[in-house]
Design a protein around this motif. Structure first.
Motif, PDB file in Angstrom:
ATOM      1  N   PRO A 130      55.862 -49.730  93.062  1.00  0.00           N
ATOM      2  CA  PRO A 130      56.618 -48.520  93.392  1.00  0.00           C
ATOM      3  C   PRO A 130      55.773 -47.554  94.228  1.00  0.00           C
ATOM      4  CG  PRO A 130      56.852 -49.065  91.072  1.00  0.00           C
ATOM      5  CD  PRO A 130      55.767 -49.946  91.621  1.00  0.00           C
ATOM      6  N   THR A 131      56.426 -46.867  95.175  1.00  0.00           N
ATOM      7  CA  THR A 131      55.713 -45.944  96.053  1.00  0.00           C
ATOM      8  C   THR A 131      56.487 -44.644  96.225  1.00  0.00           C
ATOM      9  OG1 THR A 131      56.757 -46.884  98.021  1.00  0.00           O
ATOM     10  CG2 THR A 131      54.606 -47.787  97.401  1.00  0.00           C
ATOM     11  N   VAL A 132      55.735 -43.620  96.619  1.00  0.00           N
ATOM     12  CA  VAL A 132      56.306 -42.321  96.980  1.00  0.00           C
ATOM     13  C   VAL A 132      55.643 -41.912  98.290  1.00  0.00           C
ATOM     14  CG1 VAL A 132      56.471 -39.868  96.362  1.00  0.00           C
ATOM     15  CG2 VAL A 132      56.739 -41.617  94.593  1.00  0.00           C
ATOM     16  N   GLU A 133      56.462 -41.516  99.262  1.00  0.00           N
ATOM     17  CA  GLU A 133      55.950 -41.050 100.552  1.00  0.00           C
ATOM     18  C   GLU A 133      55.883 -39.526 100.527  1.00  0.00           C
ATOM     19  OE1 GLU A 133      54.801 -43.097 102.875  1.00  0.00           O
ATOM     20  OE2 GLU A 133      55.386 -44.800 101.622  1.00  0.00           O
ATOM     21  N   ALA A 168      51.710 -42.609  97.906  1.00  0.00           N
ATOM     22  CA  ALA A 168      51.248 -42.726  96.527  1.00  0.00           C
ATOM     23  C   ALA A 168      51.820 -44.020  95.970  1.00  0.00           C
ATOM     24  CB  ALA A 168      51.715 -41.542  95.691  1.00  0.00           C
ATOM     25  N   THR A 169      50.985 -44.766  95.265  1.00  0.00           N
ATOM     26  CA  THR A 169      51.388 -46.048  94.697  1.00  0.00           C
ATOM     27  C   THR A 169      51.177 -46.002  93.190  1.00  0.00           C
ATOM     28  OG1 THR A 169      50.672 -47.150  96.723  1.00  0.00           O
ATOM     29  CG2 THR A 169      50.961 -48.545  94.784  1.00  0.00           C
ATOM     30  N   LEU A 177      48.282 -43.249  92.403  1.00  0.00           N
ATOM     31  CA  LEU A 177      47.096 -43.007  93.213  1.00  0.00           C
ATOM     32  C   LEU A 177      47.496 -42.968  94.680  1.00  0.00           C
ATOM     33  CD1 LEU A 177      44.652 -45.528  91.484  1.00  0.00           C
ATOM     34  CD2 LEU A 177      44.821 -43.069  91.097  1.00  0.00           C
ATOM     35  N   ILE A 178      46.791 -42.163  95.457  1.00  0.00           N
ATOM     36  CA  ILE A 178      47.045 -42.091  96.893  1.00  0.00           C
ATOM     37  C   ILE A 178      46.308 -43.268  97.530  1.00  0.00           C
ATOM     38  CG2 ILE A 178      46.918 -40.673  98.964  1.00  0.00           C
ATOM     39  CD1 ILE A 178      48.708 -39.565  96.663  1.00  0.00           C
TER      40      ILE A 178
END
Length: 189
Positions: A130-133, A168-169, A177-178
């Motif tokens: 999963p990721t967040v931009e 961020a993962t 974590l970035i």
């Protein structure tokens, strides 16, 4: 001795019999209770939105931690500062460490204030991992590279306001974590 074994066997049988009857009675009562209703689309959507908001908050916390940790490590000239690995993962962790080491080898360090205004631009909880931009408008006008010997600014190192992006993962241990980042200094904000 044989009497003792028969006594134990009788107790075991009695325990099994009581347990079976209690379980059987309980099964009858449970059958009378209505089965749980399946979640509605609204429940699923609300749960999904809550998960995405929590992921976005955790990612922004990691991003803020990354900026603070990298400023501290840069000021000390310590590329192996433990706080870096609390907020960063490779490949970005290695890039940040190399930048700090290069500045230190050239007798320089970062000082001043770096202002940040990050926002979440995308959340992808279904990706693996999963990721967040994140998108940020960094204000580096008060953040400089200076010589450690006399505090003079390194020529050409003046800061400005520019766009920065980060990813961020979420790792298997649950930490965000970035892992990637880019400074788009040609794109003012």
């Amino acid at each position: 001795m044989r009497g003792r074994q028969l006594g134990r066997a009788a107790i075991c049988l009695m325990t099994v019999g009581v347990t079976a009857s209690v379980t059987a009675c309980g099964a009858g009562r449970e059958a009378a209770v209505a089965p749980p209703r399946p979640p509605t689309t609204g429940d699923v959507t609300a749960h999904r939105e809550a998960d995405e908001q929590a992921a976005g908050k955790a990612a922004l916390d990691a991003y803020s931690g990354y900026l603070a940790a990298s400023r501290t490590a840069s000021r000390r000239g310590d590329p192996h500062a433990p706080e870096l690995s609390r907020f960063l993962a490779d490949p970005l962790l290695t890039r940040v460490r190399m930048a700090i080491r290069d500045a230190k080898e050239h007798g320089a360090m970062r000082t001043g204030t770096l202002r940040s205004a990050p926002t979440v631009t995308a959340v992808s909880l279904d990706s693996d991992p999963p990721t967040v931009e994140i998108q940020d408008c960094l204000d580096a006008t008060g953040y400089r590279l200076v010589y450690t010997t006399d505090g003079r600014a390194v020529p050409g190192s003046g800061g400005k306001r520019y766009l920065a992006t980060a990813t961020a993962t979420r790792y298997p241990d649950g930490r965000w974590l970035i892992s990637a980042g880019a400074a788009h200094q040609d794109q003012p904000c």
